[in-house]
Design an enzyme around this catalytic site. Structure first.
Site, PDB file in Angstrom:
ATOM      1  N   HIS A   6      -1.832  29.789 -12.720  1.00  0.00           N
ATOM      2  CA  HIS A   6      -0.984  29.460 -11.574  1.00  0.00           C
ATOM      3  C   HIS A   6      -0.791  30.668 -10.653  1.00  0.00           C
ATOM      4  O   HIS A   6      -0.581  30.503  -9.449  1.00  0.00           O
ATOM      5  CB  HIS A   6       0.365  28.920 -12.053  1.00  0.00           C
ATOM      6  CG  HIS A   6       0.291  27.476 -12.469  1.00  0.00           C
ATOM      7  ND1 HIS A   6       1.248  26.541 -12.162  1.00  0.00           N
ATOM      8  CD2 HIS A   6      -0.650  26.801 -13.162  1.00  0.00           C
ATOM      9  CE1 HIS A   6       0.893  25.359 -12.649  1.00  0.00           C
ATOM     10  NE2 HIS A   6      -0.252  25.500 -13.275  1.00  0.00           N
ATOM     11  N   TRP A 143      -1.901  20.953 -27.626  1.00  0.00           N
ATOM     12  CA  TRP A 143      -3.350  20.955 -27.808  1.00  0.00           C
ATOM     13  C   TRP A 143      -3.613  21.725 -29.081  1.00  0.00           C
ATOM     14  O   TRP A 143      -2.731  22.459 -29.562  1.00  0.00           O
ATOM     15  CB  TRP A 143      -4.037  21.633 -26.616  1.00  0.00           C
ATOM     16  CG  TRP A 143      -4.153  20.741 -25.439  1.00  0.00           C
ATOM     17  CD1 TRP A 143      -4.890  19.617 -25.368  1.00  0.00           C
ATOM     18  CD2 TRP A 143      -3.501  20.887 -24.167  1.00  0.00           C
ATOM     19  NE1 TRP A 143      -4.748  19.053 -24.118  1.00  0.00           N
ATOM     20  CE2 TRP A 143      -3.908  19.809 -23.372  1.00  0.00           C
ATOM     21  CE3 TRP A 143      -2.622  21.823 -23.629  1.00  0.00           C
ATOM     22  CZ2 TRP A 143      -3.476  19.637 -22.066  1.00  0.00           C
ATOM     23  CZ3 TRP A 143      -2.181  21.659 -22.332  1.00  0.00           C
ATOM     24  CH2 TRP A 143      -2.599  20.566 -21.558  1.00  0.00           C
TER      25      TRP A 143
HETATM   26  C1  HEM Z   1      -5.697  19.916 -11.648  1.00  0.00           C
HETATM   27  C2  HEM Z   1      -5.732  20.727 -12.655  1.00  0.00           C
HETATM   28  C3  HEM Z   1      -4.633  20.862 -13.687  1.00  0.00           C
HETATM   29  C4  HEM Z   1      -3.502  20.107 -13.884  1.00  0.00           C
HETATM   30  C5  HEM Z   1      -3.040  18.906 -13.080  1.00  0.00           C
HETATM   31  C6  HEM Z   1      -2.795  20.670 -15.008  1.00  0.00           C
HETATM   32  C7  HEM Z   1      -1.591  20.201 -15.508  1.00  0.00           C
HETATM   33  C8  HEM Z   1      -0.934  20.720 -16.607  1.00  0.00           C
HETATM   34  C9  HEM Z   1       0.329  20.236 -17.114  1.00  0.00           C
HETATM   35  C10 HEM Z   1       1.155  19.108 -16.525  1.00  0.00           C
HETATM   36  C11 HEM Z   1       0.639  20.978 -18.201  1.00  0.00           C
HETATM   37  C12 HEM Z   1       1.903  20.892 -19.082  1.00  0.00           C
HETATM   38  C13 HEM Z   1       2.884  21.995 -18.691  1.00  0.00           C
HETATM   39  C14 HEM Z   1       4.141  22.053 -19.548  1.00  0.00           C
HETATM   40  O1  HEM Z   1       4.672  21.001 -19.900  1.00  0.00           O
HETATM   41  O2  HEM Z   1       4.622  23.169 -19.843  1.00  0.00           O
HETATM   42  C15 HEM Z   1      -0.441  21.927 -18.396  1.00  0.00           C
HETATM   43  C16 HEM Z   1      -0.484  22.845 -19.413  1.00  0.00           C
HETATM   44  C17 HEM Z   1      -1.419  23.844 -19.515  1.00  0.00           C
HETATM   45  N1  HEM Z   1      -2.464  24.069 -18.649  1.00  0.00           N
HETATM   46 FE1  HEM Z   1      -3.033  22.870 -17.103  1.00  0.00          FE
HETATM   47  N2  HEM Z   1      -3.515  21.755 -15.473  1.00  0.00           N
HETATM   48  C18 HEM Z   1      -4.634  21.900 -14.699  1.00  0.00           C
HETATM   49  C19 HEM Z   1      -5.595  22.886 -14.822  1.00  0.00           C
HETATM   50  C20 HEM Z   1      -5.543  23.946 -15.706  1.00  0.00           C
HETATM   51  C21 HEM Z   1      -6.454  25.070 -15.724  1.00  0.00           C
HETATM   52  C22 HEM Z   1      -7.620  25.276 -14.754  1.00  0.00           C
HETATM   53  C23 HEM Z   1      -6.052  25.883 -16.731  1.00  0.00           C
HETATM   54  C24 HEM Z   1      -6.643  27.198 -17.190  1.00  0.00           C
HETATM   55  C25 HEM Z   1      -7.916  27.517 -17.113  1.00  0.00           C
HETATM   56  C26 HEM Z   1      -4.898  25.275 -17.364  1.00  0.00           C
HETATM   57  C27 HEM Z   1      -4.225  25.775 -18.439  1.00  0.00           C
HETATM   58  C28 HEM Z   1      -3.136  25.193 -19.060  1.00  0.00           C
HETATM   59  C29 HEM Z   1      -2.507  25.715 -20.283  1.00  0.00           C
HETATM   60  C30 HEM Z   1      -2.957  26.929 -21.093  1.00  0.00           C
HETATM   61  C31 HEM Z   1      -1.419  24.862 -20.560  1.00  0.00           C
HETATM   62  C32 HEM Z   1      -0.429  24.992 -21.745  1.00  0.00           C
HETATM   63  C33 HEM Z   1       0.760  25.843 -21.308  1.00  0.00           C
HETATM   64  C34 HEM Z   1       1.753  26.145 -22.419  1.00  0.00           C
HETATM   65  O3  HEM Z   1       1.415  26.101 -23.602  1.00  0.00           O
HETATM   66  O4  HEM Z   1       2.916  26.479 -22.085  1.00  0.00           O
HETATM   67  N3  HEM Z   1      -4.608  24.109 -16.704  1.00  0.00           N
HETATM   68  N4  HEM Z   1      -1.378  21.752 -17.413  1.00  0.00           N
END
Ligand code: HEM
Length: 245
Positions: A6, A143
């Site tokens: 982000h 995950w």
């Molecule tokens: C359109 C693209 C994407 C959308 C809509 C999206 C959406 C989300 C959402 C809704 C969550 C849950 C957040 C939470 O509840 O804390 C999440 C978690 C996560 N996303 Fe994505 N994401 C996208 C792309 C990516 C990309 C490109 C990466 C990294 C290369 C990424 C890495 C992660 C990781 C590591 C988490 C887990 C965070 C945690 O454990 O706190 N995401 N994402």
């Protein structure tokens, strides 16, 4: 890892603004964006890691690289030199929708300068780590790490074994998907993950990576490096050169 994503994802290739240079995630203005909910915890950890040689902007990205490598992912060569700006432009927003349409998702990655194949590599890379938090995004579940690259969901989605998670839909009126993969808790998938399956072009790349794992590792590392260096032109020095000096 998500904090680094982000921090970088604000880049706009048309205006050449945003990106990880500046470390603007340090400011409440940017962390207060709805899609950044929950990042104060990641920020507190990043502050603890501070040491004089690196800016906070560098540490946020380095933490992402280390997360990838530490969990068995591809090595990503790090370059440092991002600066910490004194303020944050109000426009520095990802404007990411948590449940995007395919068009919105393609629009986000096009703004950043990524094609469909790079988009697939990046999302598959990111969405096998960590978890969703009901109080941040409304989604629930973890995950699973360590299942190998690309991720379990590539495998499962490729076999068509996914289903809606009825619990989340009922409790929060949010569409979330899941599938079984080798026992244990069902594997979670967000709408963004399902877009990679629903869209023909994304799916083509997803299936390709599913049977070309080394190519995935290489492409994911390259795409991650590109992402985290957006907006940093002219500021970065590769880590290796410093070691040699
Ligand atoms: C359109 C693209 C994407 C959308 C809509 C999206 C959406 C989300 C959402 C809704 C969550 C849950 C957040 C939470 O509840 O804390 C999440 C978690 C996560 N996303 Fe994505 N994401 C996208 C792309 C990516 C990309 C490109 C990466 C990294 C290369 C990424 C890495 C992660 C990781 C590591 C988490 C887990 C965070 C945690 O454990 O706190 N995401 N994402």
């Amino acid at each position: 890892l998500r904090y680094a994503w982000h921090a970088s994802g604000t880049y706009d290739r048309h205006t050449r603004t945003g990106g990880s240079n500046g470390g603007t995630m340090r400011f409440e203005t940017e962390r207060a964006d709805p899609e950044n909910a929950g990042f104060s915890k990641a920020h507190a950890l990043a502050v603890k890691a501070l040491f004089p040689a690196l800016s906070m902007a560098d540490i946020i990205i380095l933490a992402g690289n280390v997360a990838i490598e530490h969990t068995g992912g591809p090595a990503v060569p790090f370059s440092y030199g991002r600066r910490d700006f004194g303020g944050c432009a109000a426009s520095a927003s990802m404007a990411e929708k948590e449940s995007p349409t395919i068009d919105a998702m393609r629009g986000t990655f096009d703004r950043l300068g990524f094609d469909d194949k790079e988009t697939v590599a990046l999302i598959v890379l990111g969405h096998q780590y960590g978890r969703c938090h009901g109080d941040a995004s409304g989604f629930e579940g973890a995950w699973r790490e360590g299942l190998g690259y690309p991720s379990a969901y590539t495998h499962g989605v490729a076999r068509g074994g996914y289903r809606l998670s009825p619990g989340v839909l009922a409790a929060r009126n949010q569409r979330q998907y899941e599938m079984d993969f080798g026992g244990g808790e069902p594997f979670m998938m967000l709408v963004s993950d399902m877009c990679l399956w629903y869209d023909e072009e994304y799916r083509r790349h997803l299936l390709h990576y599913d049977s070309h794992r080394s190519e995935f590792r290489r492409d994911a590392a390259l795409a991650w490096k590109k992402l985290t260096e957006l907006g940093c032109a002219g500021t970065l020095v590769p880590e290796r050169e410093t070691k040699a000096a």
